[in-house]
Design an enzyme around this catalytic site. Structure first.
Site, short mmCIF file in Angstrom:
data_model
loop_
_atom_site.label_atom_id
_atom_site.label_comp_id
_atom_site.label_asym_id
_atom_site.label_seq_id
_atom_site.Cartn_x
_atom_site.Cartn_y
_atom_site.Cartn_z
N SER A 33 0.87 -1.27 0.22
CA SER A 33 0.12 0.09 0.00
C SER A 33 1.06 1.22 0.06
CB SER A 33 -0.78 -0.02 1.44
OG SER A 33 -1.87 -1.03 1.37
N HIS A 65 -4.60 -2.49 -3.79
CA HIS A 65 -3.62 -3.41 -4.36
C HIS A 65 -4.00 -4.21 -5.57
CE1 HIS A 65 -1.76 -4.09 -0.30
NE2 HIS A 65 -2.94 -3.76 0.23
N HIS A 87 -2.41 -11.41 1.07
CA HIS A 87 -2.13 -11.16 2.47
C HIS A 87 -2.60 -12.34 3.15
CE1 HIS A 87 -2.12 -7.03 1.49
NE2 HIS A 87 -1.24 -6.71 2.56
N TYR A 89 -4.36 -12.70 5.72
CA TYR A 89 -6.01 -12.60 6.12
C TYR A 89 -6.91 -12.93 5.00
CZ TYR A 89 -5.15 -7.85 4.39
OH TYR A 89 -4.77 -6.53 3.51
N GLU A 90 -6.37 -12.94 3.81
CA GLU A 90 -7.41 -13.20 2.75
C GLU A 90 -7.84 -14.67 2.76
OE1 GLU A 90 -6.32 -11.64 -1.13
OE2 GLU A 90 -4.93 -10.36 0.04
N ALA A 117 2.93 -0.82 4.11
CA ALA A 117 2.22 0.32 4.74
C ALA A 117 2.40 -0.35 6.37
CB ALA A 117 1.05 0.52 4.56
N MET A 204 0.75 -5.98 8.52
CA MET A 204 -0.01 -7.27 8.31
C MET A 204 0.63 -7.85 7.16
SD MET A 204 -3.93 -5.82 8.42
CE MET A 204 -4.38 -4.53 9.79
N SER A 205 1.95 -8.05 6.71
CA SER A 205 2.49 -8.62 5.77
C SER A 205 4.01 -8.63 5.89
CB SER A 205 2.13 -7.66 4.28
OG SER A 205 3.07 -6.57 4.36
N ASN A 228 0.33 5.84 9.59
CA ASN A 228 -0.38 6.19 10.79
C ASN A 228 0.31 5.78 12.00
OD1 ASN A 228 -1.52 3.35 9.80
ND2 ASN A 228 -1.58 3.13 11.98
N HIS A 240 -8.66 2.34 7.17
CA HIS A 240 -8.22 1.95 6.16
C HIS A 240 -8.03 2.93 4.88
CE1 HIS A 240 -6.21 -0.87 3.03
NE2 HIS A 240 -7.12 -0.73 2.23
N1 HPA Z 1 -1.46 -1.85 11.99
C1 HPA Z 1 -1.25 -2.83 11.17
N2 HPA Z 1 -1.09 -2.74 9.71
C2 HPA Z 1 -1.20 -1.63 9.30
C3 HPA Z 1 -1.18 -0.54 9.98
C4 HPA Z 1 -1.49 -0.54 11.49
O1 HPA Z 1 -1.63 0.30 12.21
N3 HPA Z 1 -1.17 0.72 9.25
C5 HPA Z 1 -0.95 0.18 7.93
N4 HPA Z 1 -0.89 -1.00 8.18
#
Ligand code: HPA
Length: 265
Positions: A33, A65, A87, A89-90, A117, A204-205, A228, A240
């Protein structure tokens, strides 16, 4: 008999060679991302195809994506860029998550650049800034490896590649990336736990791909874009769309930095 993941990757690599007319790749990048626009700065796009047209690849489910594979020439080198990734989680399992990396290595790539990201746990990081991975903590409780594949992860993120990146960008920050299974963001208590464990970033990756790349003998460079501040460290809630918006706002700067680093690898 079912095909091994390695055989599946070799088949996809052969299809890739045929589709792109490139015999062997040198470097492969996975653009997470916010990083996709950086691919435009890596060199001339010679071919582009939807990744789902190669065997073993799925259609990415997540907004932002795109699921495209781009073949790039930068003078004497061939570069492969995955715009989007699968990912964990998919729900398709670890082999699907690392199929791109295995395919890239099967197509010759010895250097794998993984971008993502991430939420910033280290409060020194500014939103919108790139942070290079020095190490990771795999909180997914999964491995892409099975059987007696006791891969050494002492130097998952190549010290040589990190030194090159530091030559190009002396003030580039480094940090430890914790991978959570997602798709939900963390609770504030989880973020405090991750900080106590030594994590600077959360996402998450990346970690399963890094493990698969090391197992296949490739060198890895990891790069996060802090989209963030991690949950609970400031008042606001996470969303998101904010992650995607930061990615868009920072694309130009982090893309230039990544292109400058990749040019020296
Ligand atoms: N947590 C998990 N995954 C993320 C985050 C987060 O704060 N920001 C971007 N991907």
């Amino acid at each position: 008999m079912t095909r091994t993941p390695q055989a599946a990757a070799e088949q996809a690599a052969n299809e890739l060679r045929e589709r792109t007319g490139v015999d062997g790749y040198d470097i492969a990048l996975v653009m997470g991302s916010g990083w996709a626009p950086a691919a435009d700065l890596l060199g001339d796009a010679k071919h582009e195809l939807p990744s789902s047209e190669l065997s073993g690849f799925l259609k990415p489910a997540v907004d932002g994506h795109s699921g495209t594979i781009r073949s790039i020439g930068d003078g004497d080198r061939n570069i492969l860029a995955f715009l989007g990734r699968t990912h964990l989680y998919e729900g398709h399992g670890t082999d699907a998550v690392v199929h791109g990396v295995r395919t890239a290595v099967a197509a010759g790539a010895r250097t794998i650049v993984l971008t993502n990201a991430a939420g910033g746990i280290n409060t020194d990081y500014a939103v919108g800034s790139p942070v290079m991975l020095s190490d990771h903590i795999n909180m997914t409780a999964k491995s892409p490896l099975s059987g007696a594949d006791f891969v050494d992860l002492s130097q998952t993120y190549s010290p040589e590649l990190r030194a090159i990146a530091h030559d190009v960008v002396p003030d580039l920050r480094e940090g430890v990336y914790a991978a959570m299974p997602g798709p939900h963001f963390e609770t504030p208590a989880e973020v405090r736990m991750l900080r106590a464990l030594g994590a600077d970033l959360v996402g998450m990756s990346t970690v399963l791909e890094a493990i698969a790349a090391r197992a296949a003998g490739a060198q890895v460079l990891g790069m996060s874009l802090v989209t963030n501040i991690a949950a609970g460290l400031k008042g606001a809630n996470l969303d998101h769309q904010e992650v995607l918006a930061t990615g868009r706002d920072s694309a130009e700067t982090v893309g230039r930095l990544l292109a400058d680093v990749v040019a020296k690898l």
